[in-house]
Write an enzyme that holds these catalytic residues in place. Structure first.
Site, short mmCIF file in Angstrom:
data_model
loop_
_atom_site.label_atom_id
_atom_site.label_comp_id
_atom_site.label_asym_id
_atom_site.label_seq_id
_atom_site.Cartn_x
_atom_site.Cartn_y
_atom_site.Cartn_z
N ASN A 163 9.09 4.04 3.70
CA ASN A 163 9.18 3.67 5.12
C ASN A 163 10.52 3.00 5.37
O ASN A 163 11.19 2.56 4.44
CB ASN A 163 8.09 2.65 5.47
N HIS A 182 9.04 7.11 8.02
CA HIS A 182 9.63 7.21 6.68
C HIS A 182 11.12 7.57 6.84
O HIS A 182 11.53 8.13 7.86
CB HIS A 182 8.85 8.23 5.84
N HIS A 196 5.50 4.54 12.61
CA HIS A 196 5.43 4.46 11.14
C HIS A 196 6.39 5.52 10.62
O HIS A 196 6.04 6.68 10.45
CB HIS A 196 3.98 4.74 10.71
N ARG A 226 0.84 -1.20 0.00
CA ARG A 226 0.00 0.00 0.00
C ARG A 226 0.88 1.27 0.00
O ARG A 226 0.96 1.97 -0.99
CB ARG A 226 -0.95 -0.04 1.22
N ASP A 227 1.59 1.51 1.09
CA ASP A 227 2.37 2.75 1.19
C ASP A 227 3.48 2.75 0.14
O ASP A 227 3.81 3.80 -0.44
CB ASP A 227 2.98 2.86 2.60
N CYS A 281 4.76 9.37 0.16
CA CYS A 281 3.36 9.78 0.20
C CYS A 281 3.13 10.72 -0.97
O CYS A 281 3.87 11.69 -1.15
CB CYS A 281 3.02 10.48 1.51
P1 HMG Z 1 -13.22 14.35 -2.01
O1 HMG Z 1 -12.99 14.64 -3.47
O2 HMG Z 1 -13.31 15.51 -1.06
O3 HMG Z 1 -14.48 13.39 -1.82
O4 HMG Z 1 -12.06 13.39 -1.54
P2 HMG Z 1 -16.01 13.67 -1.95
O5 HMG Z 1 -16.65 13.04 -0.75
O6 HMG Z 1 -16.29 15.11 -2.24
O7 HMG Z 1 -16.39 12.80 -3.23
C1 HMG Z 1 -15.91 13.11 -4.54
C2 HMG Z 1 -16.17 11.91 -5.46
O8 HMG Z 1 -15.39 10.78 -5.03
C3 HMG Z 1 -17.62 11.42 -5.41
O9 HMG Z 1 -17.90 10.84 -6.69
C4 HMG Z 1 -17.59 10.33 -4.38
O10 HMG Z 1 -18.63 9.40 -4.53
C5 HMG Z 1 -16.25 9.69 -4.65
P3 HMG Z 1 -18.72 11.63 -7.82
O11 HMG Z 1 -20.02 11.97 -7.16
O12 HMG Z 1 -17.88 12.86 -8.14
O13 HMG Z 1 -18.79 10.63 -8.92
N1 HMG Z 1 -15.67 9.06 -3.47
C6 HMG Z 1 -15.12 7.82 -3.45
N2 HMG Z 1 -14.95 6.90 -4.43
C7 HMG Z 1 -14.32 5.74 -4.07
N3 HMG Z 1 -13.84 5.51 -2.82
C8 HMG Z 1 -13.99 6.41 -1.84
C9 HMG Z 1 -14.66 7.63 -2.14
N4 HMG Z 1 -14.94 8.72 -1.41
C10 HMG Z 1 -15.56 9.59 -2.23
N5 HMG Z 1 -13.50 6.17 -0.62
C11 HMG Z 1 -11.14 11.67 -0.13
C12 HMG Z 1 -11.95 12.95 -0.17
C13 HMG Z 1 -10.84 11.38 1.34
C14 HMG Z 1 -11.94 10.55 -0.73
C15 HMG Z 1 -9.82 11.91 -0.93
O14 HMG Z 1 -9.22 13.06 -0.43
C16 HMG Z 1 -8.85 10.75 -0.80
O15 HMG Z 1 -9.13 9.66 -1.25
N6 HMG Z 1 -7.69 10.98 -0.21
C17 HMG Z 1 -6.74 9.88 0.01
C18 HMG Z 1 -5.41 10.24 -0.47
C19 HMG Z 1 -4.48 9.10 -0.18
O16 HMG Z 1 -4.80 7.95 -0.45
N7 HMG Z 1 -3.29 9.44 0.38
C20 HMG Z 1 -2.29 8.46 0.67
C21 HMG Z 1 -2.60 7.58 1.82
S1 HMG Z 1 -2.27 8.33 3.40
C22 HMG Z 1 -0.57 8.07 3.67
O17 HMG Z 1 0.12 7.59 2.80
C23 HMG Z 1 -0.01 8.40 5.03
C24 HMG Z 1 0.25 7.15 5.89
O18 HMG Z 1 1.11 6.26 5.24
C25 HMG Z 1 0.85 7.58 7.23
C26 HMG Z 1 2.08 8.49 7.09
O19 HMG Z 1 3.06 8.10 6.44
O20 HMG Z 1 2.00 9.60 7.63
C27 HMG Z 1 -1.06 6.39 6.17
MG MG Z 2 3.25 6.39 5.22
#
Ligand code: HMG
Ligand code: MG
Length: 307
Positions: free
Chosen positions: A253, A213, A211, A15-16, A244
């Site tokens: 990581n 990096h 966690h 995933r990450d 990220c």
């Molecule tokens: P948004 O655009 O504000 O969402 O995104 P929305 O609620 O306004 O919806 C927009 C559209 O997306 C709609 O569809 C929803 O239905 C759809 P439309 O009506 O336009 O056709 N939608 C979805 N579709 C599929 N799956 C869903 C979903 N939710 C809404 N879950 C949202 C908000 C949170 C979804 C977006 O900002 C997002 O997905 N962000 C994630 C980004 C990401 O994955 N980042 C990396 C992971 S975090 C990380 O790596 C850090 C970590 O490792 C820890 C560290 O290292 O610190 C964990």
């Molecule tokens: Mg991470």
């Protein structure tokens, strides 16, 4: 304080790691990687993220990958296969594909929350509460992440109390474990220990995970500093893959191979077979056309080929 005798490693490479690869890795390769990691003895492997594919095309095959892993004859009993779910929509899709554990992901910095999940910290907590409610009704375990626990790519240094407040909220809401993300790898043993000490006022150390990096090469030192405080769960990524997409320049990581080398060298049990782990790392690196980056993997493989 003496170091823990046993450590649990949460493998986040599929995933990450793969979320940050410029190329989209085929689902079959991801599935094979996850199966090899389970065979190497990892007890928790983060499989994918249920986020919109327009936000993260690398995880666009989430449903296919999770279903295949869960129904595979190579599935290992007792291994947890969590997936990231930012909101109820993602949670419902994950449950539909068979998920039995999910992770929600918040941040200790407002700017990062906006960039990463498009909402404020307060709004994110409301969304997570809805996920936790549904999860508890279905008996699904929820892990919580806090990003930017010591530093944010947009806001700079983060106050340990701010991190502790978000970690405390996730724990109070029902997360069984809170993983503390040094998203941009800027922490050093001193800042990491200050942050953990602030968090343990509200969350017991055995409910916290590190966690880290490795952007500045500090991840393994930060693991050791956390072990000194009794932390016994660490996230790592096979071959050190990752970063990220919303934290420019952040590298992967801590590599699982380096983490296992450190822990075994300290006499700490992990349940992991280093040889099989090295092979899992070699497998994904060959698929990506890369040389080993984890120092221990490079050294162990070189020693083996010299025999
Ligand atoms: P948004 O655009 O504000 O969402 O995104 P929305 O609620 O306004 O919806 C927009 C559209 O997306 C709609 O569809 C929803 O239905 C759809 P439309 O009506 O336009 O056709 N939608 C979805 N579709 C599929 N799956 C869903 C979903 N939710 C809404 N879950 C949202 C908000 C949170 C979804 C977006 O900002 C997002 O997905 N962000 C994630 C980004 C990401 O994955 N980042 C990396 C992971 S975090 C990380 O790596 C850090 C970590 O490792 C820890 C560290 O290292 O610190 C964990
Ligand atoms: Mg991470």
């Amino acid at each position: 304080m003496s170091l823990p005798r046993q450590v649990k490693i949460v493998e986040v490479g599929p995933r990450d790691g793969l979320q940050n690869e410029p190329q989209i890795v085929p689902a079959a390769v991801k599935i094979e990687l996850i199966e090899r990691l389970a065979e190497a003895g990892l007890a928790a492997i983060e499989v994918t993220s249920f986020v919109p594919s327009q936000w993260l095309p690398q995880m666009g095959d989430n449903d296919e990958v999770l279903r295949a892993v869960l129904s595979s004859p190579r599935r290992k009993p007792g291994v947890a296969y969590p997936v990231l779910t930012p909101n109820l929509k993602g949670f419902d899709a994950a449950v539909e594909a068979g998920a039995t554990e999910v992770a929600i992901f918040g941040a200790a910095s407002e700017a990062f929350a906006q960039k990463n999940i498009n909402c404020s910290i307060a709004e994110s907590l409301k969304r997570f509460d809805a996920v936790l409610d549904s999860a508890s009704a279905l008996d699904i375990r929820v892990r919580g992440y806090v990003s930017c626990v010591v530093a944010c790519p947009y806001e700079g240094a983060v106050d340990p109390e701010k991190t502790a407040w978000v970690a405390g909220k996730l724990y109070e809401m029902g997360c069984y474990e809170v993983s503390l993300g040094d998203t941009i790898g800027a922490g050093t043993p001193a800042s990491i220990q200050r942050m953990i000490e602030a968090c343990t006022k509200d969350v017991p150390i055995d409910r916290l995970a590190g966690h880290y990096h490795d952007t500045y090469g500090m991840a393994i030192a930060n693991v050791y500093a956390s072990l000194e405080l009794g932390m016994a769960v660490f996230d790592s990524s096979i071959a050190g893959l990752g970063g990220c997409p919303y934290a420019a320049g952040a590298s992967g990581n801590v590599a699982t191979e380096d983490l296992v080398y450190l822990l075994h060298g300290l006499g700490i049990e992990t349940g992991i077979d280093m040889e099989k782990l090295l092979m899992a790392g070699q497998f994904i690196l060959q698929q990506l056309g890369r040389q080993p980056a984890a120092k221990s993997a490079k050294a162990l493989l070189a020693r083996r080929s010299a025999r």
